[in-house]
Design an enzyme around this catalytic site. Structure first.
Site, mmCIF file in Angstrom:
data_model
loop_
_atom_site.group_PDB
_atom_site.id
_atom_site.type_symbol
_atom_site.label_atom_id
_atom_site.label_comp_id
_atom_site.label_asym_id
_atom_site.label_seq_id
_atom_site.Cartn_x
_atom_site.Cartn_y
_atom_site.Cartn_z
ATOM 1 N N ASP A 14 39.695 3.191 19.689
ATOM 2 C CA ASP A 14 38.994 2.467 18.643
ATOM 3 C C ASP A 14 40.065 2.063 17.618
ATOM 4 O OD1 ASP A 14 36.832 1.609 16.923
ATOM 5 O OD2 ASP A 14 37.161 3.449 15.786
ATOM 6 N N ASP A 16 39.577 0.919 13.763
ATOM 7 C CA ASP A 16 39.406 1.432 12.397
ATOM 8 C C ASP A 16 39.098 2.925 12.412
ATOM 9 O OD1 ASP A 16 39.209 -1.253 10.756
ATOM 10 O OD2 ASP A 16 37.919 -1.511 12.500
#
Length: 226
Positions: A14, A16
């Site tokens: 991922d 952020d």
């Protein structure tokens, strides 16, 4: 070349709160909304966990509104405009992440990015951070017809990277990352150092591993490292 070997064919992150600490710039874009309305900006530690859910989460934290609120769309668009102007002011890779990526590159282990952030922000941010040529695949929330927790973005990344998803690893800081990774057939890692904005703690997400620092991934990816 490196002598390191891994049981995994690929590792996907991922963006952020997992690969990069982008909350400072996301929170700044949010606080500009409050300041423009003569409201007190929210403290960074208060808004940081809301960054896990992007604009939806940050607007909930700042204004207490959900996507069905009549003001939501206008606030979201203003937030997007603020953020687009200042994508990489204080955002940076988490500590030790660059070293981890270097070691994977030296071991010729493909890695990629799968985020729910839209391409409008993902692509320039990844390029500004110098990751676009290193990442075997960069998949945004609008690259496929689905976003996480649907498995398709992760499967799409695995296809682009030409790796078997069942022999790959997905790392994220939200329960939907673990759900998406599992649905894609990958082993999953909960990044407890990230924003972890959902109500359940990382220990409750059902991930195969939990890490408290990016460097903890080294032992998982390269278990035979000296």
């Amino acid at each position: 070349m490196s002598n390191l070997s891994s049981p995994y064919h690929g590792v996907f992150f991922d963006l952020d709160g997992t690969l990069a600490d982008t909350a400072p710039d996301l929170v700044a874009a949010t606080n500009l909304l409050l300041i423009a309305r003569n409201l007190e900006p929210k403290p960074y530690p208060f808004l940081r966990p809301y960054a896990s859910a992007g604009a939806r989460g940050l607007l909930e934290g700042a204004f207490g509104i959900a996507p069905d609120h009549p003001d939501f769309i206008a606030l979201r668009d203003e937030f997007f405009a603020n953020y687009e102007k200042a994508l990489l002011v204080e955002s940076k890779l988490f500590d030790d992440m660059d070293d981890l990526l270097d070691q994977m590159d030296r071991a010729s282990l493909p890695w990629g990015i799968v985020t729910n952030k839209s391409q409008r922000f993902t692509n320039p941010l990844v390029e500004l951070m110098g990751l676009h040529k290193r990442s075997a695949s960069t998949v945004s929330g609008d690259t496929t017809p689905h976003s996480k927790p649907h498995p398709e973005p992760i499967l799409h990344a695995a296809r682009e990277a030409r790796v078997d998803p069942t022999k790959s690893l997905y790392v994220g800081d939200d329960i939907r990352d673990v759900l998406a990774g599992k649905a894609a057939g990958m082993q999953t890692v909960a990044a407890a150092y990230g924003y972890c904005g959902c109500k359940e703690p990382p220990e409750a997400w059902g991930a195969d591993f939990i890490i408290h620092s990016p460097i903890d991934l080294l032992q998982i990816i390269f278990p035979n490292k000296g």
